[in-house]
Design a protein around this motif. Structure first.
Motif, PDB file in Angstrom:
ATOM      1  N   ALA A 175      37.025  36.266  37.207  1.00 52.64           N
ATOM      2  CA  ALA A 175      38.205  35.626  36.605  1.00 52.64           C
ATOM      3  C   ALA A 175      37.839  34.864  35.336  1.00 52.64           C
ATOM      4  O   ALA A 175      38.597  34.865  34.356  1.00 52.64           O
ATOM      5  N   VAL A 176      36.684  34.210  35.339  1.00 54.74           N
ATOM      6  CA  VAL A 176      36.241  33.436  34.181  1.00 54.74           C
ATOM      7  C   VAL A 176      36.143  34.320  32.939  1.00 54.74           C
ATOM      8  O   VAL A 176      36.594  33.943  31.849  1.00 54.74           O
ATOM      9  N   PHE A 177      35.590  35.516  33.109  1.00 51.59           N
ATOM     10  CA  PHE A 177      35.367  36.387  31.955  1.00 51.59           C
ATOM     11  C   PHE A 177      36.611  37.159  31.547  1.00 51.59           C
ATOM     12  O   PHE A 177      36.869  37.365  30.368  1.00 51.59           O
ATOM     13  N   VAL A 178      37.403  37.581  32.507  1.00 46.24           N
ATOM     14  CA  VAL A 178      38.569  38.387  32.150  1.00 46.24           C
ATOM     15  C   VAL A 178      39.560  37.573  31.337  1.00 46.24           C
ATOM     16  O   VAL A 178      40.155  38.088  30.376  1.00 46.24           O
ATOM     17  N   ILE A 283      33.757  48.919  42.415  1.00 49.23           N
ATOM     18  CA  ILE A 283      33.741  47.862  41.411  1.00 49.23           C
ATOM     19  C   ILE A 283      34.549  48.218  40.177  1.00 49.23           C
ATOM     20  O   ILE A 283      35.285  47.379  39.628  1.00 49.23           O
ATOM     21  N   ASP A 284      34.500  49.469  39.732  1.00 47.65           N
ATOM     22  CA  ASP A 284      35.237  49.854  38.528  1.00 47.65           C
ATOM     23  C   ASP A 284      36.743  49.742  38.742  1.00 47.65           C
ATOM     24  O   ASP A 284      37.467  49.194  37.901  1.00 47.65           O
ATOM     25  N   ASP A 285      37.217  50.270  39.862  1.00 43.45           N
ATOM     26  CA  ASP A 285      38.652  50.202  40.158  1.00 43.45           C
ATOM     27  C   ASP A 285      39.107  48.760  40.346  1.00 43.45           C
ATOM     28  O   ASP A 285      40.180  48.357  39.873  1.00 43.45           O
ATOM     29  N   GLY A 286      38.292  47.972  41.036  1.00 45.28           N
ATOM     30  CA  GLY A 286      38.665  46.589  41.296  1.00 45.28           C
ATOM     31  C   GLY A 286      38.749  45.763  40.025  1.00 45.28           C
ATOM     32  O   GLY A 286      39.715  45.010  39.823  1.00 45.28           O
ATOM     33  N   LEU A 287      37.754  45.895  39.157  1.00 42.72           N
ATOM     34  CA  LEU A 287      37.768  45.132  37.908  1.00 42.72           C
ATOM     35  C   LEU A 287      38.914  45.581  37.002  1.00 42.72           C
ATOM     36  O   LEU A 287      39.511  44.761  36.292  1.00 42.72           O
ATOM     37  N   LYS A 288      39.240  46.860  37.036  1.00 47.33           N
ATOM     38  CA  LYS A 288      40.361  47.344  36.229  1.00 47.33           C
ATOM     39  C   LYS A 288      41.678  46.749  36.724  1.00 47.33           C
ATOM     40  O   LYS A 288      42.542  46.364  35.930  1.00 47.33           O
ATOM     41  N   LYS A 289      41.842  46.675  38.044  1.00 48.62           N
ATOM     42  CA  LYS A 289      43.060  46.073  38.601  1.00 48.62           C
ATOM     43  C   LYS A 289      43.164  44.600  38.185  1.00 48.62           C
ATOM     44  O   LYS A 289      44.253  44.104  37.872  1.00 48.62           O
ATOM     45  N   LEU A 290      42.042  43.894  38.188  1.00 50.33           N
ATOM     46  CA  LEU A 290      42.046  42.497  37.772  1.00 50.33           C
ATOM     47  C   LEU A 290      42.379  42.389  36.292  1.00 50.33           C
ATOM     48  O   LEU A 290      43.160  41.512  35.884  1.00 50.33           O
ATOM     49  N   TYR A 291      41.815  43.278  35.467  1.00 56.86           N
ATOM     50  CA  TYR A 291      42.088  43.230  34.030  1.00 56.86           C
ATOM     51  C   TYR A 291      43.572  43.461  33.752  1.00 56.86           C
ATOM     52  O   TYR A 291      44.190  42.754  32.949  1.00 56.86           O
ATOM     53  N   GLU A 292      44.162  44.438  34.421  1.00 55.71           N
ATOM     54  CA  GLU A 292      45.584  44.730  34.232  1.00 55.71           C
ATOM     55  C   GLU A 292      46.450  43.547  34.655  1.00 55.71           C
ATOM     56  O   GLU A 292      47.449  43.221  34.006  1.00 55.71           O
TER      57      GLU A 292
END
Length: 299
Positions: A175-178, A283-292
């Motif tokens: 969350a800090v980086f996104v 990890i890729d799918d999860g981080l993408k969902k967070l970014y969106e």
């Protein structure tokens, strides 16, 4: 066996997702939180507040509430004592008074300190006030089991996904980086880029917590983790990739670490997997969902 569930911290990141899942499974859920949208809004460090719940049917308590990250324990260390230590003692005392059948507690990977592929039986070496206060919670649950209150303890490794607080700036390694990358080109990193964590997507975390009501988890401790080492640099690069911008436009700077911050640790999830649990989101799918999610929230 269980029907009525109390969730402390029911309006936080993990708590909100847990409440939604419990309700979808047909449980009667009551929430306690400092946020006004909770069914009962009060501070768990004051035992008198629990009198509000005396007429509420409760079979199980999911105790999620508490001061939830290491940095804040440096600047407001009294909250570790109030919310984590005293708050957990109050939850246990209330459970004894109400004849609650079970408490399911979210502890933290921070109780281990540094190390890789850590097992539930490994030596504990908490490095922060936060970690010590969460470990006290574990001990408190074990002590109160003498009064017939069952328990399950989940040592939660960093959890990420939609619904995280994106304004804190200090909580949640993803969350800090996104939020920095969505909002601009400057990325402040506390420590070197080769620091790492074992991070779990929120839905997988909730799958694990639901297992706390399984009879097989009685008086057991489980790591909630993916058994995967994820580096800070890789998290940042993924978010930059999802942004569609060139990495060269970003100013990525190590601003220094703080006392009690772990360089890295990873967990062994063999014990949890024996219950049939497996992380479903890579990890890729999860981080993408967070970014969106962050784009929708911040743009």
């Amino acid at each position: 066996m269980y029907k009525n569930i109390l969730v402390t911290g029911g309006c936080g990141f993990i708590g909100t997702h847990l409440v939604k899942r419990l309700k979808s499974l047909g449980y009667n859920v009551t929430t306690v939180d400092l946020k006004t949208e909770a069914d009962y809004c009060f501070d768990i460090s004051d035992y008198d507040n629990f009198q509000q719940l005396l007429n509420t049917d409760i079979d199980v308590i999911y105790h999620i509430a508490g001061q939830s990250y290491g940095y804040k324990s440096l600047v407001e260390h009294e909250l570790d004592l109030d919310w984590n230590a005293k708050g957990t003692l109050n939850v246990c005392t209330f459970a004894k008074h109400k004849n609650v059948k079970k408490i399911i507690y979210t502890s933290t990977m921070a109780v281990y300190g540094e190390g890789d592929w850590l097992k539930e039986t490994d030596e504990l070496n908490p490095k922060s006030n936060y970690a010590i206060s969460k470990l006290y919670g574990e001990i408190c649950l074990k002590q109160f089991s003498q009064f017939g209150i069952d328990y399950t303890i989940f040592r939660v490794f960093p959890t990420y996904g939609p619904g995280q607080n994106l304004t804190n700036g200090r909580q949640g390694i993803a969350a800090v980086f996104v939020q920095q990358i969505v909002k601009g080109n400057k990325v402040d990193v506390t420590g070197p880029l080769n620091r790492y964590r074992d991070i779990t997507y929120i839905d997988d975390n909730i799958d694990a917590l639901i297992l706390g009501m399984d009879r097989r988890t009685s008086k057991e401790i489980y790591n909630v983790c993916t058994n995967t080492k994820t580096y800070v640099e890789d998290i940042i690069n993924k978010f930059i990739e999802y942004s569609g911008r060139n990495k060269n436009v970003f100013d990525i700077k190590n601003v220094g670490t703080h006392d009690g911050d772990q360089f890295g640790n990873t967990g062994d999830n063999t014990k949890l997997k024996k219950l049939g649990w497996n992380p479903k989101i890579d990890i890729d799918d999860g981080l993408k969902k967070l970014y969106e999610f962050a784009e929708e929230e911040l743009c």
